[in-house]
Design a protein around this motif. Structure first.
Motif, PDB file in Angstrom:
ATOM      1  N   GLN A 245      75.108  26.085   8.825  1.00  0.00           N
ATOM      2  CA  GLN A 245      76.354  26.585   8.046  1.00  0.00           C
ATOM      3  C   GLN A 245      75.173  27.885   7.472  1.00  0.00           C
ATOM      4  O   GLN A 245      76.110  29.019   7.252  1.00  0.00           O
ATOM      5  CB  GLN A 245      77.375  26.266   7.184  1.00  0.00           C
ATOM      6  N   MET A 278      83.994  20.550  14.025  1.00  0.00           N
ATOM      7  CA  MET A 278      83.635  19.775  12.831  1.00  0.00           C
ATOM      8  C   MET A 278      85.174  18.612  12.860  1.00  0.00           C
ATOM      9  O   MET A 278      84.489  17.990  11.742  1.00  0.00           O
ATOM     10  CB  MET A 278      84.234  21.445  11.863  1.00  0.00           C
ATOM     11  N   GLU A 380      81.640  22.641   3.508  1.00  0.00           N
ATOM     12  CA  GLU A 380      82.841  23.212   4.149  1.00  0.00           C
ATOM     13  C   GLU A 380      83.998  24.219   3.758  1.00  0.00           C
ATOM     14  O   GLU A 380      83.776  25.153   4.270  1.00  0.00           O
ATOM     15  CB  GLU A 380      83.248  22.037   4.881  1.00  0.00           C
TER      16      GLU A 380
END
Length: 699
Positions: A245, A278, A380
């Motif tokens: 990410q 996810m 996240e």
């Protein structure tokens, strides 16, 4: 020459003519003036008579004035003849001057004509200059317009034309930093064609637009495939999702911006694919983590703690002290409080391969699970906000993990009968809220609020079960033959101290009323337990030991327990007085009954006048038995009191009361008739005090 004099009311005028002179001059005779009147006076007189008009009037009245006029006329004629003669002599010069003036007029006329021609010529030149200026301005404006058109046309051509290098990179190039720069150029060209309706309608753009559209479709496809590959890599075991990410955010954030601007459907598909991937990955990770933690859970307050007994909390809390000694931290906070100081430490890392993993109370597992959730959610949330720019995707991604955690709590909390554990979980959740607030992330607010909604009702349910157990337990079954602190009371005090400390950590006032209810319930139980002792002295001793134990435990809880500690100190004081009375009554019954029924403390009032027959047996009996009685009292207090310091206070109070009562008896003997015969049987106060100090040192 005319001289005028003024003397009083008379005026004299004298006439004198001078040859070769023209005109008349008025003067004042200095001698006459000095004789008759001054010049200043004359000027004043002339001013008064209007100056010269007065003088003319005076002259006109005289005859000599007529002569003067005749003379003047003659002189004028002579002067006129002289002037004519002069003019005749200068006539040639005047003619020459006239001719010169005429020549000058001709020259000036010619110069005027020349200047007029110059003026006309200059006017024509000015008109030409204005014409040239207008033409210059027009040419300059046309030049600027052509330059502007050239610039716009060049920009237009540059914006709509796709260079061969750009086409090659978009179609055949790999997704890297150079590809991202090419996407920025392509995006600029696509955006340029959509901004201006006139540009969008141009014929040249219509020719190039299909090529730009093919490049757009190719770019969307390649970017979508690249992100899909990354999502697939996230599903592989052992993949560090956070590193992937971070790489996306740092290098390829523009990929998602390009999809959002030029391919909304593709962007939606990518978002949906990311959310699904996810959600699945994180749900599986949390599920595996919870299963691993379950193997490390130390069960407290359930059937596995007390084999052979029901899981009812009433049975659990009322079993013998041997069982509770092994599981006393169900009621005592102890080292369990250290978890609140380690709130930011990493969570447990369970090893699935371990056959006998270490065991932890459930609050440790709960903190580890919430710690993992906070760290994962923070990472996240920041990624989604930076990469996608849509916070709503976070909640879609975490629908699965939240469901896994909620399901776990739904299965665990109903079986948790450890109130200290639940209260620790409440404190942990509150501290986690502060952690998230310090991170300035609000993404877990709703989840943590739901956790509170689950924990508080369960805590109150378990707490009410504790209260119910105290009221419903059978005091005769719980009673043990002994005055030492009861294990039930110790459980209560440790439980109370634990809740007080945790309440100070959480700052929640909901516990105050519940703690008061718990105190009343234990007071009720202590009263019922004390009733099992037939001897009032043992009842008071039992209560003393329990209150003393409660005070000792509450002191360790800190200042927050001062209010409850003060309550038990008052109860201890009142029971100590009652116990001392019972103790003295047991060993010095005759002395105590006589003194307290017959003699006042001030040795003045007597309910009934004593005589020697009343006090003689008491004095003689005390002289024989007092040392033995003191030793018995000492031994009983030492063996019966669980706390030596408290026992010393009790013995000190008892012996002080004994000295006071015996002193009252001695004073009474002194005032009784014939009481002196008992002096040899009286024990001196000094002797008794010395013996008492021996026992005090022994303690």
């Amino acid at each position: 020459m005319v001289a005028a004099t003024y003397n009083g009311d008379m005026l004299g005028v004298h006439d004198q003519r001078t040859e070769g002179s023209f005109g008349g001059i008025f003067s004042f005779d200095e001698d006459a003036a000095s004789e008759d009147i001054s010049l200043d006076d004359l000027e004043k007189e002339l001013e008064e008579h209007k100056n010269y008009d007065v003088l003319i009037s005076i002259l006109a009245n005289g005859e000599k004035q007529r002569d003067m006029a005749t003379l003047v006329e003659g002189n004028l004629g002579s002067v006129e003849q002289d002037l004519i003669q002069d003019y005749v002599e200068d006539s040639d010069n005047l003619v020459l001057l006239h001719d010169q003036i005429h020549d000058c007029d001709i020259i000036l006329s010619q110069i005027g004509s020349l200047l007029t021609g110059f003026q006309v010529h200059i006017g024509s030149i000015s008109s030409e200059i204005r014409s040239l200026q207008e033409r210059s301005l027009d040419i300059s404006l046309r030049l600027n317009n052509r330059k502007l058109v050239e610039t716009k046309l060049a920009k237009f051509v540059e914006e709509i034309v796709a260079p061969p290098g750009l086409v090659s990179v978009i179609i055949d190039g790999e997704v890297n930093d150079g590809y991202v720069r090419s996407l920025e150029i392509l995006s600029k060209k696509l955006r340029f064609a959509q901004v201006d309706p006139m540009i969008n309608a141009s014929e040249s753009l219509k020719d190039i637009k299909p090529e730009l559209e093919r490049l757009r479709q190719k770019a969307l496809s390649k970017v979508s495939n690249y992100i899909t590959e990354i999502l697939f890599a996230m599903t592989k075991p052992g993949t560090n999702i956070q590193i992937l990410q971070q790489n996306l955010v740092q290098k390829y954030r523009y990929l998602i911006l390009f999809l959002r601007e030029h391919g909304s459907k593709t962007y939606t598909d990518v978002c949906t694919a990311y959310v699904g991937t996810m959600n699945k990955v994180l749900s599986a990770d949390f599920h595996v983590y919870i299963e691993a933690l379950e193997k490390s859970k130390l069960n407290i307050g359930v059937s596995s703690d007390l084999p052979g007994y029901d899981t009812n909390i009433i049975d659990l809390i009322t079993r013998g002290r041997e069982h509770l000694r092994n599981r006393r931290f169900m009621f005592s906070l102890g080292e369990r409080a250290s978890i609140l100081k380690e709130i930011d430490r990493p969570g447990l890392v369970p090893h699935i391969s371990e056959a006998n993993p270490p065991k932890y109370p459930y609050e440790v597992i709960f903190r580890s699970l919430q710690k993992l959730l906070m760290d994962t959610a923070s990472s996240e949330y920041l990624f989604i906000k930076a990469f996608f720019g849509e916070e709503s995707l976070f909640y879609q991604v975490f629908e699965g993990p939240f469901s896994v955690i909620d399901e776990h709590l739904d299965l665990t909390l109903p079986n948790c009968q450890d109130a200290v554990c639940i209260m620790l979980m409440i404190c942990i959740t509150r501290k986690h809220q502060l952690v998230m607030s310090n991170r300035r992330l609000l993404c877990l607010d709703t989840h943590l609020d739901k956790v509170f909604i689950r924990l508080w009702p369960r805590f109150k349910t378990v707490f009410d079960m504790y209260l119910q157990s105290l009221y419903q337990c059978d005091a005769k079954i719980l009673w043990v033959d002994g005055s030492h602190p009861h294990h039930i009371v110790r459980c209560y005090v440790e439980f109370t101290a634990s809740l007080i400390q945790l309440n100070a950590e959480c700052g929640d006032g909901q516990l105050d009323m519940n703690l008061e209810r718990l105190r009343l319930a234990v007071d009720n139980l202590l009263g019922r337990l004390a009733e099992n002792f037939a001897n009032p002295k043992l009842q008071h001793l039992f209560l003393l030991n329990n209150y003393d134990m409660a005070i000792s435990v509450l002191k360790e809880a800190g200042d927050e327990a001062n209010k409850l500690q003060k309550y038990f100190e008052e109860k201890l004081e009142s029971n100590m007085i009652s116990f001392v009375d019972e103790l003295l009554m047991e060993h010095f019954k005759d002395l105590i009954k006589f003194v307290r029924s017959r003699v006042s403390e001030d040795l003045i009032l007597y309910t009934e006048r004593p005589n020697i027959a009343d006090v003689e047996p008491i004095v003689k009996n005390f002289a024989v038995t007092w040392k033995t009685a003191l030793e018995l009292m000492h031994n009983e207090v030492v063996t019966s009191c669980s706390n030596l310091l408290s026992g010393m206070e009790i013995l000190k109070a008892a012996m002080t009361q004994l000295l006071n009562d015996y002193n009252r008896l001695s004073e009474c003997v002194k005032i009784i008739p014939g009481g002196s015969t008992l002096n040899r049987n009286l024990v001196s106060i000094t002797t008794i005090s010395y013996e008492i100090r021996k026992y005090s040192r022994a303690l």
